[in-house]
Write a protein that holds these residues in place. Structure first.
Motif, PDB file in Angstrom:
ATOM      1  N   LYS A 168      44.414  20.631  15.541  1.00  0.00           N
ATOM      2  CA  LYS A 168      44.150  21.546  14.438  1.00  0.00           C
ATOM      3  C   LYS A 168      45.172  21.390  13.314  1.00  0.00           C
ATOM      4  CE  LYS A 168      41.895  24.972  17.363  1.00  0.00           C
ATOM      5  NZ  LYS A 168      41.728  26.425  17.645  1.00  0.00           N
ATOM      6  N   ALA A 169      45.489  20.155  12.997  1.00  0.00           N
ATOM      7  CA  ALA A 169      46.448  19.921  11.913  1.00  0.00           C
ATOM      8  C   ALA A 169      45.920  20.419  10.578  1.00  0.00           C
ATOM      9  CB  ALA A 169      46.788  18.434  11.823  1.00  0.00           C
ATOM     10  N   TYR A 170      44.602  20.595  10.451  1.00  0.00           N
ATOM     11  CA  TYR A 170      44.037  21.138   9.219  1.00  0.00           C
ATOM     12  C   TYR A 170      44.483  22.578   8.990  1.00  0.00           C
ATOM     13  CZ  TYR A 170      40.617  23.236  12.418  1.00  0.00           C
ATOM     14  OH  TYR A 170      40.025  23.934  13.433  1.00  0.00           O
ATOM     15  N   GLU A 171      44.913  23.270  10.044  1.00  0.00           N
ATOM     16  CA  GLU A 171      45.515  24.594   9.898  1.00  0.00           C
ATOM     17  C   GLU A 171      47.020  24.471   9.697  1.00  0.00           C
ATOM     18  OE1 GLU A 171      44.733  27.238  13.121  1.00  0.00           O
ATOM     19  OE2 GLU A 171      42.593  26.749  13.239  1.00  0.00           O
ATOM     20  N   ASP A 172      47.616  23.629  10.516  1.00  0.00           N
ATOM     21  CA  ASP A 172      49.073  23.586  10.589  1.00  0.00           C
ATOM     22  C   ASP A 172      49.727  23.166   9.279  1.00  0.00           C
ATOM     23  OD1 ASP A 172      48.355  24.112  13.163  1.00  0.00           O
ATOM     24  OD2 ASP A 172      49.039  22.208  13.995  1.00  0.00           O
ATOM     25  N   TRP A 173      49.057  22.295   8.536  1.00  0.00           N
ATOM     26  CA  TRP A 173      49.675  21.803   7.306  1.00  0.00           C
ATOM     27  C   TRP A 173      49.960  22.946   6.338  1.00  0.00           C
ATOM     28  CZ3 TRP A 173      48.597  21.212   2.010  1.00  0.00           C
ATOM     29  CH2 TRP A 173      47.435  21.825   1.575  1.00  0.00           C
ATOM     30  N   LEU A 174      49.058  23.944   6.276  1.00  0.00           N
ATOM     31  CA  LEU A 174      49.235  25.046   5.330  1.00  0.00           C
ATOM     32  C   LEU A 174      50.308  26.011   5.821  1.00  0.00           C
ATOM     33  CD1 LEU A 174      47.817  25.625   2.614  1.00  0.00           C
ATOM     34  CD2 LEU A 174      46.544  27.418   3.796  1.00  0.00           C
ATOM     35  N   LYS A 175      50.458  26.132   7.149  1.00  0.00           N
ATOM     36  CA  LYS A 175      51.514  26.971   7.700  1.00  0.00           C
ATOM     37  C   LYS A 175      52.885  26.355   7.433  1.00  0.00           C
ATOM     38  CE  LYS A 175      48.441  29.644   9.809  1.00  0.00           C
ATOM     39  NZ  LYS A 175      48.224  31.072   9.536  1.00  0.00           N
ATOM     40  N   ILE A 176      52.991  25.043   7.566  1.00  0.00           N
ATOM     41  CA  ILE A 176      54.260  24.384   7.252  1.00  0.00           C
ATOM     42  C   ILE A 176      54.587  24.552   5.770  1.00  0.00           C
ATOM     43  CG2 ILE A 176      55.514  22.186   7.244  1.00  0.00           C
ATOM     44  CD1 ILE A 176      53.596  21.272   9.504  1.00  0.00           C
ATOM     45  N   LEU A 177      53.578  24.463   4.928  1.00  0.00           N
ATOM     46  CA  LEU A 177      53.783  24.555   3.492  1.00  0.00           C
ATOM     47  C   LEU A 177      54.206  25.944   3.054  1.00  0.00           C
ATOM     48  CD1 LEU A 177      53.594  23.383   0.614  1.00  0.00           C
ATOM     49  CD2 LEU A 177      51.143  23.930   0.662  1.00  0.00           C
ATOM     50  N   ASN A 178      53.565  26.983   3.600  1.00  0.00           N
ATOM     51  CA  ASN A 178      53.775  28.338   3.077  1.00  0.00           C
ATOM     52  C   ASN A 178      54.432  29.308   4.040  1.00  0.00           C
ATOM     53  OD1 ASN A 178      52.398  27.861   0.539  1.00  0.00           O
ATOM     54  ND2 ASN A 178      50.505  27.821   1.745  1.00  0.00           N
ATOM     55  N   GLY A 179      54.270  29.102   5.341  1.00  0.00           N
ATOM     56  CA  GLY A 179      54.759  30.056   6.323  1.00  0.00           C
ATOM     57  C   GLY A 179      53.617  30.802   6.984  1.00  0.00           C
ATOM     58  N   GLN A 180      53.969  31.701   7.896  1.00  0.00           N
ATOM     59  CA  GLN A 180      52.994  32.489   8.628  1.00  0.00           C
ATOM     60  C   GLN A 180      52.916  33.902   8.055  1.00  0.00           C
ATOM     61  OE1 GLN A 180      50.658  32.314  10.623  1.00  0.00           O
ATOM     62  NE2 GLN A 180      50.414  34.332  11.548  1.00  0.00           N
ATOM     63  N   PRO A 181      51.735  34.350   7.651  1.00  0.00           N
ATOM     64  CA  PRO A 181      51.604  35.705   7.107  1.00  0.00           C
ATOM     65  C   PRO A 181      52.131  36.776   8.056  1.00  0.00           C
ATOM     66  CG  PRO A 181      49.596  34.462   6.753  1.00  0.00           C
ATOM     67  CD  PRO A 181      50.456  33.627   7.658  1.00  0.00           C
ATOM     68  N   GLY A 182      52.867  37.722   7.512  1.00  0.00           N
ATOM     69  CA  GLY A 182      53.347  38.857   8.278  1.00  0.00           C
ATOM     70  C   GLY A 182      54.461  38.557   9.241  1.00  0.00           C
ATOM     71  N   SER A 183      55.163  37.447   9.040  1.00  0.00           N
ATOM     72  CA  SER A 183      56.261  37.076   9.929  1.00  0.00           C
ATOM     73  C   SER A 183      57.458  36.643   9.087  1.00  0.00           C
ATOM     74  CB  SER A 183      55.828  35.921  10.829  1.00  0.00           C
ATOM     75  OG  SER A 183      55.975  34.675  10.159  1.00  0.00           O
ATOM     76  N   PRO A 184      58.624  36.440   9.715  1.00  0.00           N
ATOM     77  CA  PRO A 184      59.784  35.959   8.964  1.00  0.00           C
ATOM     78  C   PRO A 184      59.654  34.515   8.497  1.00  0.00           C
ATOM     79  CG  PRO A 184      60.461  37.053  11.001  1.00  0.00           C
ATOM     80  CD  PRO A 184      58.981  36.826  11.090  1.00  0.00           C
ATOM     81  N   MET A 185      58.663  33.779   9.003  1.00  0.00           N
ATOM     82  CA  MET A 185      58.555  32.363   8.677  1.00  0.00           C
ATOM     83  C   MET A 185      58.096  32.160   7.246  1.00  0.00           C
ATOM     84  SD  MET A 185      56.064  29.456  10.310  1.00  0.00           S
ATOM     85  CE  MET A 185      55.856  27.892   9.454  1.00  0.00           C
ATOM     86  N   GLY A 186      58.903  31.489   6.469  1.00  0.00           N
ATOM     87  CA  GLY A 186      58.538  31.141   5.105  1.00  0.00           C
ATOM     88  C   GLY A 186      58.248  29.660   4.980  1.00  0.00           C
ATOM     89  N   ARG A 187      58.326  29.155   3.786  1.00  0.00           N
ATOM     90  CA  ARG A 187      58.059  27.741   3.520  1.00  0.00           C
ATOM     91  C   ARG A 187      59.040  26.862   4.273  1.00  0.00           C
ATOM     92  NH1 ARG A 187      56.649  26.582  -2.486  1.00  0.00           N
ATOM     93  NH2 ARG A 187      54.572  26.998  -1.626  1.00  0.00           N
ATOM     94  N   GLN A 188      58.530  25.866   4.974  1.00  0.00           N
ATOM     95  CA  GLN A 188      59.353  25.025   5.830  1.00  0.00           C
ATOM     96  C   GLN A 188      59.498  23.600   5.292  1.00  0.00           C
ATOM     97  OE1 GLN A 188      60.942  26.329   8.842  1.00  0.00           O
ATOM     98  NE2 GLN A 188      60.419  28.058   7.535  1.00  0.00           N
ATOM     99  N   VAL A 189      59.388  23.439   4.003  1.00  0.00           N
ATOM    100  CA  VAL A 189      59.603  22.142   3.370  1.00  0.00           C
ATOM    101  C   VAL A 189      60.635  22.309   2.265  1.00  0.00           C
ATOM    102  CG1 VAL A 189      57.374  21.103   3.911  1.00  0.00           C
ATOM    103  CG2 VAL A 189      57.579  22.586   1.913  1.00  0.00           C
ATOM    104  N   ARG A 190      61.311  21.216   1.945  1.00  0.00           N
ATOM    105  CA  ARG A 190      62.420  21.283   0.993  1.00  0.00           C
ATOM    106  C   ARG A 190      62.284  20.304  -0.171  1.00  0.00           C
ATOM    107  NH1 ARG A 190      67.421  21.645   5.410  1.00  0.00           N
ATOM    108  NH2 ARG A 190      66.487  23.317   6.647  1.00  0.00           N
ATOM    109  N   GLY A 191      61.228  19.532  -0.171  1.00  0.00           N
ATOM    110  CA  GLY A 191      61.067  18.543  -1.220  1.00  0.00           C
ATOM    111  C   GLY A 191      60.965  19.162  -2.605  1.00  0.00           C
TER     112      GLY A 191
END
Length: 305
Positions: A237-260
């Motif tokens: 399900k990488a079609y989901e995961d790519w957007l989570k890595i880019l932006n984070g998980q809604p309603g959680s402490p996880m934010g954007r996980q890229v630095r480019g």
């Protein structure tokens, strides 16, 4: 002992414990007051990102009968631009991600009739919307065609953050889904990761940004009621995961996980991480209940080991 995460919290810790661990990509000068990563999380699941307990979507199980809570009619529905109620019979839950798809392309993309054929996907392709951030926010506020009016449940600043996310992607400031994976066919799993990833670098990025929460091999947290490890989910399900890595998980402490600093750099980070997660030896299924991908699965392609 492994922890089985429910679907509600599937991505709370994906790719890192929280947004504080990473630096967001630089903002366009005109958007310095807007957080487009938060806009991406609102696109994904606005009610969860905002902790909204006042809006309970009309239940899919009771088709034709609006029976939720909140919204303009206090029944868990949103209104189309012409004033008609948009029921939740298809199960979209009024998430923009569901109506437009993980690739933002509506029926032209992953959720369209040529691929997953989701019953609720709309005709509108948000990456073809013209205009400024303000004009895109106007469109979201009033609704258009089969897209409901989000101005009834979201503040103007929140609409502009979503619009900033869409516009930055449209204009090449952020990578698009098509930069990370190509659409294939239903028989081939709908998508395939693009060439050009560096899985070795991806393993290092994982160790730096993900291992503290997910463990060295990605099995410390299981997703979807124990169905997937981090690796087995990403392989399917990488079609989901790519957007989570880019932006984070809604309603959680996880934010954007890229630095480019550019869309190309961000795209490379995402692709490298996803390629690394295609290695079944380094990131095994572990105690997850769902089957892992077999040898030759086309979604990971040459990255699968």
């Amino acid at each position: 002992m492994k922890r089985a995460a429910s679907r509600f919290f599937v991505w709370i810790a994906l790719m890192g414990c929280g947004g504080a661990a990473t630096s967001p990509a630089p903002q366009m000068p005109a958007l310095t007051a807007l957080d487009d990563a938060r806009g991406g999380r609102l696109f994904d699941h606005w009610a969860r990102e905002l902790g909204r307990t006042d809006f309970v979507p009309d239940a899919r199980a009771t088709a034709g009968v609006p029976d939720g809570q909140g919204g303009p009619a206090s029944d868990g529905t949103l209104r189309l631009a012409d004033g008609r109620a948009l029921l939740n019979d298809g199960g979209h839950d009024y998430r923009l991600k569901n109506l437009l798809g993980w690739d933002l392309r509506g029926r032209a993309g992953l959720y369209g009739p040529a691929h997953m054929n989701k019953p609720y996907v709309v005709a509108s392709d948000s990456l073809a919307w013209p205009g400024s951030v303000r004009e895109v926010a106007d469109r979201l506020e009033r609704g258009e065609g089969d897209l409901p009016a989000y101005g009834d449940v979201l503040e103007r600043h929140e609409l502009e953050e979503i619009a900033a996310f869409v516009v930055r992607m449209r204009d090449g400031e952020l990578p698009r889904a098509e930069d990370v994976f190509a659409l294939t066919s239903p028989d081939a799993g709908h998508y395939a990761l693009r060439e050009g990833a560096d899985g070795t670098r991806g393993v290092l990025l994982y160790a730096e940004r993900c291992a503290d929460c997910h463990g060295d091999d990605g099995t410390a947290i299981l997703f979807d009621d124990g169905a997937y490890s981090l690796g087995s989910h990403a392989r399917q399900k990488a079609y989901e995961d790519w957007l989570k890595i880019l932006n984070g998980q809604p309603g959680s402490p996880m934010g954007r996980q890229v630095r480019g600093e550019t869309a190309a750099e961000i795209r490379q980070e995402i692709l490298d991480i996803l390629a690394a997660l295609c290695d079944r030896q380094i990131f095994p299924r572990g105690e997850a209940s769902a089957e892992d991908v077999p040898d030759g699965d086309p979604r990971c392609g040459a990255y699968l080991h």
